[in-house]
Enzyme design. Structure first.
Site, PDB file in Angstrom:
ATOM      1  N   PRO A  23      23.974  20.495 -31.788  1.00 42.99           N
ATOM      2  CA  PRO A  23      24.477  19.141 -31.506  1.00 42.99           C
ATOM      3  C   PRO A  23      24.026  18.727 -30.109  1.00 42.99           C
ATOM      4  O   PRO A  23      24.306  19.417 -29.131  1.00 42.99           O
ATOM      5  CB  PRO A  23      26.006  19.321 -31.567  1.00 42.99           C
ATOM      6  CG  PRO A  23      26.235  20.767 -31.271  1.00 42.99           C
ATOM      7  CD  PRO A  23      25.028  21.504 -31.771  1.00 42.99           C
ATOM      8  N   VAL A  25      23.813  15.333 -27.478  1.00 41.19           N
ATOM      9  CA  VAL A  25      24.232  13.955 -27.245  1.00 41.19           C
ATOM     10  C   VAL A  25      23.013  13.041 -27.158  1.00 41.19           C
ATOM     11  O   VAL A  25      22.087  13.294 -26.378  1.00 41.19           O
ATOM     12  CB  VAL A  25      25.074  13.857 -25.954  1.00 41.19           C
ATOM     13  CG1 VAL A  25      25.407  12.405 -25.633  1.00 41.19           C
ATOM     14  CG2 VAL A  25      26.355  14.673 -26.099  1.00 41.19           C
ATOM     15  N   CYS A 108      30.633  22.239 -23.922  1.00 40.53           N
ATOM     16  CA  CYS A 108      29.986  21.288 -23.011  1.00 40.53           C
ATOM     17  C   CYS A 108      30.391  21.583 -21.568  1.00 40.53           C
ATOM     18  O   CYS A 108      31.584  21.564 -21.240  1.00 40.53           O
ATOM     19  CB  CYS A 108      30.364  19.855 -23.365  1.00 40.53           C
ATOM     20  SG  CYS A 108      29.560  18.635 -22.296  1.00 40.53           S
ATOM     21  N   ALA A 232      18.297  24.109 -29.117  1.00 38.01           N
ATOM     22  CA  ALA A 232      18.437  22.759 -28.570  1.00 38.01           C
ATOM     23  C   ALA A 232      17.148  22.365 -27.852  1.00 38.01           C
ATOM     24  O   ALA A 232      16.317  21.642 -28.399  1.00 38.01           O
ATOM     25  CB  ALA A 232      19.640  22.683 -27.629  1.00 38.01           C
TER      26      ALA A 232
END
Length: 484
Positions: A23, A25, A108, A232
């Site tokens: 995930p 942002v 996070c 990522a």
């Protein structure tokens, strides 16, 4: 159907996924997820969604999930950040029909997560996390998963993971870095922590960290025993990472732009992806880097991408036999390849700084000393200075704002309650009061409404109204007599 748990959930619902896109942002939107799935990704996460905003804002739900529903985009896990059990579960209930699981972000490490009190800054609040996961596990029709960062101590990390499993977490993603390891201080992720967690829990575990190519994925699975590996940064620089390929950058960029035309997303997302894909090439062609930063349309981005492709093809045509990549790169700059984030010392060398204390303190501390000297300003602030030479970045010259009595945000200068507009609106509504400073007229509108309703009754039944007025007059006379 009964809700699957643990290993059964991973095997049947997630189809034994080994290759996972993290995930991210503003970066793991539908178009990028579809591109990654075409090139080996077996499971994707949505970008982190804010549970409270998702719950209250229909437009936010449509833009970030409902409008992106796509049959090819499964299996899919929706990730939320939250710090309230009820808010988290209510938001998850609105999302569960569009995904295969709900993930709670506990990883996070950014400053916005610290200010909002979510992500890795909840990792010490075990009672709260237990309540959130227990309630979600009870109420949701899909499994609840968690993405965490590690503690410096392996033993504490293991207890943390076991607590989450006991509360009802059905799959755990472990990023092998602490919350302090970020940006230039990221360093190497600890697979030792991940291996210890994998051995200590009975639910599936995904590893995150140190993944730059398919060989890293295979080595991570072999060393840690995890069920899958999440990427990522590696995925952003090479979407074909899970295929074990290093394609030409323009092939990936053109394919992504074609998907964006079918599944539109904000232009800022597209630009950010091209900055990652073309990262090494844009160090060579600085002018095109500036053009990519300024372009305002998707067609303009396509044009910049085409120009970058032509420049690279021209460079290939003029390439000498036996020539090797420059700047220590494993491949030529027009080939998708990993980007290693420089540490504090390397970053200082890039900026021409030799003072070791500045290297350790990093960017934030440096900005605190800014007094308008262009040599100390960041590149972004230098550009602002060029546009407006009179602009000052001296913190002592910034206007000081009085804080809202309720939440700490800047209050309205003319607010009768000494609050920001959001808090003022809630209080004025609750007390049926006016605040001219914020343009809130609940009391005035209420009184006008009563007056209008009274006039409507008079129009509809004037005789009854007249008798009522007479009776009211008589009552007033009697009251006056009683008072005297």
């Amino acid at each position: 159907m009964p809700k699957l748990r643990g290993e059964a959930f991973w095997r049947e619902t997630l189809r034994s996924a080994h290759y996972v896109v993290a995930p991210m942002v503003d970066q793991s939107e539908l178009a990028w997820r579809l591109l990654s799935r075409r090139h080996g990704a077996q499971l994707c996460y949505t970008p982190m969604l804010h549970a409270q905003v998702f719950l209250r804002d229909a437009n936010y739900r449509r833009e970030n999930l409902y409008g992106e529903a796509c049959p090819e985009d499964r299996p899919l896990i929706v990730q939320f950040c939250a710090n309230d059990p009820e808010v988290f579960v209510q938001a998850a209930l609105l999302a569960q029909d569009y995904c295969d699981a709900i993930d709670l972000n506990l990883g996070c490490p950014q400053m916005i997560a610290k200010r909002g009190h979510y992500g890795a800054f909840l990792q010490e609040e075990w009672d709260l996390l237990q309540r959130m996961i227990l309630l979600a596990n009870e109420k949701l029709s899909v499994p609840i998963t968690c993405k965490i960062r590690v503690f410096p101590e392996i033993a504490k990390t293991v207890k943390y993971a076991q607590m989450l499993e006991k509360a009802g977490c059905q799959l755990l993603t472990v990023h092998g870095r602490t919350k302090e390891q970020k940006g230039p201080l990221a360093g190497v992720a600890s697979w030792e922590h991940i291996q210890a967690v994998r051995k200590a829990v009975n639910i599936p575990v995904f590893a995150n960290g140190n993944i730059q190519c398919l060989r890293d994925v295979e080595e991570c699975i072999r060393k840690t025993g995890v069920h899958g590996v999440m990427s990522a940064e590696g995925n952003l620089h090479n979407p074909a990472l899970f295929e074990g390929r290093n394609p030409l950058v323009w092939e990936m960029a053109e394919e992504y732009l074609e998907i964006v035309q079918k599944h539109p997303c904000p232009l800022s997302y597209v630009r950010a992806h091209l900055f990652k894909l073309w990262h090494h090439t844009l160090q060579v062609y600085q002018q095109l880097r500036d053009e990519l930063a300024k372009v305002k349309t998707l067609e303009g981005i396509v044009d910049v991408n085409r120009e970058l492709k032509l420049r690279c093809q021209e460079e290939i045509a003029n390439q000498k036999e036996g020539e090797k990549p420059k700047e220590g790169l494993p491949f030529f700059h027009w080939i998708c390849q990993p980007y290693v984030r420089p540490g504090p010392k390397e970053r200082c060398k890039e900026n021409g700084t030799s003072e070791s204390d500045k290297c350790v303190r990093g960017k934030r501390a440096l900005e605190e000393e800014e007094d308008g000297n262009s040599e100390l300003l960041s590149k972004n602030k230098q550009k602002k200075k060029l546009r407006n030479p009179n602009k000052s970045f001296d913190p002592s010259l910034k206007p000081k704002y009085a804080k809202c009595d309720q939440c700490g945000n800047p209050k309205g200068n003319k607010c009768v309650f000494n609050m920001c507009r959001g808090c003022c609106k809630k209080r004025a509504f609750k007390e049926t009061a006016d605040c001219p400073g914020h343009g809130l007229l609940f009391k005035t509108k209420y009184e006008k409404s009563l007056s209008w309703q009274s006039s409507q009754r008079v129009i509809q039944n004037p005789e009854v109204s007249r008798r009522g007025d007479v009776a009211a007059g008589e009552a007033a006379v009697l009251q006056e007599a009683g008072d005297s």
